[in-house]
Write an enzyme that holds these catalytic residues in place. Structure first.
Site, short mmCIF file in Angstrom:
data_model
loop_
_atom_site.label_atom_id
_atom_site.label_comp_id
_atom_site.label_asym_id
_atom_site.label_seq_id
_atom_site.Cartn_x
_atom_site.Cartn_y
_atom_site.Cartn_z
N LYS A 82 0.85 -1.19 0.00
CA LYS A 82 0.00 0.00 0.00
C LYS A 82 0.88 1.23 0.00
O LYS A 82 1.91 1.27 0.68
CB LYS A 82 -0.89 0.01 1.25
CG LYS A 82 -1.96 1.08 1.27
CD LYS A 82 -3.02 0.94 0.18
CE LYS A 82 -4.11 0.01 0.43
NZ LYS A 82 -5.21 -0.04 -0.50
N GLY A 179 -22.31 4.54 5.63
CA GLY A 179 -21.50 5.08 4.53
C GLY A 179 -22.15 4.79 3.20
O GLY A 179 -22.35 3.63 2.83
N GLY A 181 -20.96 5.84 0.18
CA GLY A 181 -20.01 6.12 -0.90
C GLY A 181 -20.20 5.10 -2.00
O GLY A 181 -21.27 4.52 -2.15
N VAL A 183 -19.06 2.04 -2.42
CA VAL A 183 -19.37 0.67 -2.00
C VAL A 183 -20.72 0.62 -1.29
O VAL A 183 -21.58 -0.21 -1.60
CB VAL A 183 -18.25 0.12 -1.09
CG1 VAL A 183 -18.62 -1.25 -0.55
CG2 VAL A 183 -16.93 0.05 -1.86
P1 NAD Z 1 -16.06 6.47 -0.52
O1 NAD Z 1 -15.10 7.50 -0.10
O2 NAD Z 1 -16.71 6.52 -1.86
O3 NAD Z 1 -17.27 6.38 0.56
C1 NAD Z 1 -17.12 6.43 1.94
C2 NAD Z 1 -18.33 7.18 2.49
O4 NAD Z 1 -18.40 6.99 3.90
C3 NAD Z 1 -18.28 8.69 2.25
O5 NAD Z 1 -19.46 9.09 1.57
C4 NAD Z 1 -18.19 9.29 3.67
O6 NAD Z 1 -18.86 10.51 3.79
C5 NAD Z 1 -18.85 8.20 4.49
N1 NAD Z 1 -18.52 8.16 5.92
C6 NAD Z 1 -17.31 8.30 6.52
N2 NAD Z 1 -17.42 8.12 7.86
C7 NAD Z 1 -18.74 7.85 8.10
C8 NAD Z 1 -19.48 7.57 9.27
N3 NAD Z 1 -18.94 7.50 10.49
N4 NAD Z 1 -20.82 7.36 9.15
C9 NAD Z 1 -21.41 7.42 7.94
N5 NAD Z 1 -20.74 7.67 6.79
C10 NAD Z 1 -19.43 7.89 6.88
O7 NAD Z 1 -15.30 5.06 -0.31
P2 NAD Z 1 -15.67 3.64 -0.94
O8 NAD Z 1 -14.87 3.43 -2.17
O9 NAD Z 1 -17.15 3.47 -0.96
O10 NAD Z 1 -15.04 2.67 0.17
C11 NAD Z 1 -15.70 2.44 1.39
C12 NAD Z 1 -14.88 1.49 2.23
O11 NAD Z 1 -14.68 0.26 1.50
C13 NAD Z 1 -13.47 2.00 2.58
O12 NAD Z 1 -13.12 1.52 3.86
C14 NAD Z 1 -12.59 1.33 1.53
O13 NAD Z 1 -11.25 1.20 1.99
C15 NAD Z 1 -13.27 -0.01 1.41
N6 NAD Z 1 -12.99 -0.70 0.14
C16 NAD Z 1 -13.33 -0.13 -1.04
C17 NAD Z 1 -13.05 -0.81 -2.23
C18 NAD Z 1 -13.44 -0.23 -3.56
O14 NAD Z 1 -13.40 -0.98 -4.55
N7 NAD Z 1 -13.85 1.03 -3.63
C19 NAD Z 1 -12.40 -2.04 -2.19
C20 NAD Z 1 -12.07 -2.61 -0.96
C21 NAD Z 1 -12.39 -1.93 0.21
#
Ligand code: NAD
Length: 350
Positions: A82, A179, A181, A183
């Site tokens: 990473k 969250g 986002g 995912v």
């Molecule tokens: P993202 O940044 O698109 O979404 C994260 C969301 O969580 C944001 O909208 C943020 O406002 C919200 N958030 C943060 N803290 C919060 C809380 N306490 N309560 C409610 N909402 C909160 O990220 P993503 O790509 O959707 O990834 C989400 C998680 O999944 C991360 O931990 C990431 O490491 C993990 N992940 C993602 C992928 C991928 O393919 N994108 C792969 C493996 C793991």
């Protein structure tokens, strides 16, 4: 700075940690390579406004090791890495990502760089212009990788419910997604389409409102996320959110989501187990993008998203069944299985 970096590396089996500085672009970053003994170490580039170097270094170490576990449990001949970039503003982004690409090229395939928080399509393009050792997101961009993650999380969540009750039976389930986002929103979309009662939260209230409007789901105040009575709590935001205080508040039967490193410490997997809450380990459920990216890089084929879901569901069911048979926390089984794979690799090398 972390004072005992070499101790941490030897305790947790890291190969190498690089501190990276590029004066021209302002790039300041750490690259942690946990394991490249079986093949390339896959790992995204996370760009974040870290408070200090220590935070960025710790994040790189934690996430790199989780990537190795993901590879091991997914049966990939690969390991984890990473990069974390300290971004306090003022970075020349295209130049910084070109510098990251140059570094990947110098490492000659030991590290394969990919997307993560702060590294989207444009950044990945700048990086990939300088090296072959970058994840190819696919013809329609990184969205394809996210779809693989979402499908894996969805299928892993279903496998956890099936393990518990013999059937997923989504129309009778209430699920809280933390969250919304990429995912979390993707997961909520799939759950709603299959009839589940979904509630969700996001700190970004505009985003929360838009998704709740689209999916017609109820929003919960982020301050009360852990207190919601539900079948499944699905963490899809940040890591480290499950600790003594939050675990004591949970009123769910299952924790299954996509957020990386959701347990503050490994011991919190045991706490969930003691409370009778089934935890589907995050690094089993959220390996979809890694699997898709790695299989294309290693074998030149794009694994269909449904097949990735099948893989994740099968691994989740296997881990949960073994946990039940041994009376152990699922997180302990998953870590032990991953460590066994690494020990075998080390034994083969001697
Ligand atoms: P993202 O940044 O698109 O979404 C994260 C969301 O969580 C944001 O909208 C943020 O406002 C919200 N958030 C943060 N803290 C919060 C809380 N306490 N309560 C409610 N909402 C909160 O990220 P993503 O790509 O959707 O990834 C989400 C998680 O999944 C991360 O931990 C990431 O490491 C993990 N992940 C993602 C992928 C991928 O393919 N994108 C792969 C493996 C793991």
């Amino acid at each position: 700075m972390a004072t005992h970096i070499l101790d941490a590396m030897s305790r947790e089996g890291f190969e190498e940690v690089l501190a990276v500085h590029d004066a021209r672009s302002g790039l300041r970053a750490f690259l942690a390579i946990h394991d490249s003994s079986a093949g390339p170490a896959f790992g995204g580039v996370r760009r974040w406004a870290y408070e200090d170097e220590d935070g960025a270094l710790r994040d790189a170490l934690r996430l790199a090791r989780a990537m190795t576990y993901k590879c091991a449990l997914a049966g990939l001949p690969a390991g984890g890495a990473k990069m974390t970039i300290l971004d306090r503003g003022g970075l020349d982004l295209p130049a910084a990502y070109r510098a990251v690409g140059d570094l990947a090229e110098r490492l000659a395939g030991r590290w394969c760089a990919g997307p993560d928080v702060g590294t989207g399509e444009a950044e990945l393009r700048a990086l990939a212009a300088r090296t072959r050792h970058a994840t190819d997101p696919g013809p329609s961009g990184p969205g394809e990788l996210v779809e693989s993650t979402v499908e894996g999380v969805f299928r892993g969540l279903l496998a956890a419910l099936e393990h518990l009750d013999g059937e997923a039976d989504l129309p009778r389930r209430s699920i809280v997604v933390q969250g919304l986002g990429e995912v979390g929103a993707g997961l909520a979309r799939r759950l709603v389409a299959r009839g589940a009662r979904v509630r969700a939260s996001d700190l970004d209230s505009a985003r929360a409102r838009a998704i709740s409007h689209e999916l017609e789901i109820e929003l919960v105040d982020p301050a009360t996320e852990f207190d919601q009575r539900c079948d499944v709590f699905a963490p899809c935001a940040l890591g480290g959110i499950l600790h003594d205080l939050s675990i004591a508040r949970l009123r769910c039967r299952v924790v299954a989501g996509g957020a990386n490193n959701v347990l503050a410490r490994h011991a919190h997997g045991e706490r969930l187990h003691e409370r009778g809450i089934l935890f589907a380990p995050d690094f089993v459920l959220n390996a979809g993008a890694l699997v898709r990216g790695a299989l294309f890089h290693l074998e030149g084929r794009r694994e269909p998203v449904a097949a990735i879901g099948d893989r994740v569901a099968a691994t989740t069911a296997r881990i949960l069944d073994r946990a039940r048979a041994e009376g152990w926390a699922p997180s302990r089984v998953a870590i032990e299985e991953a460590e066994d794979v690494l020990a075998e690799r080390r034994a083969r090398r001697v």
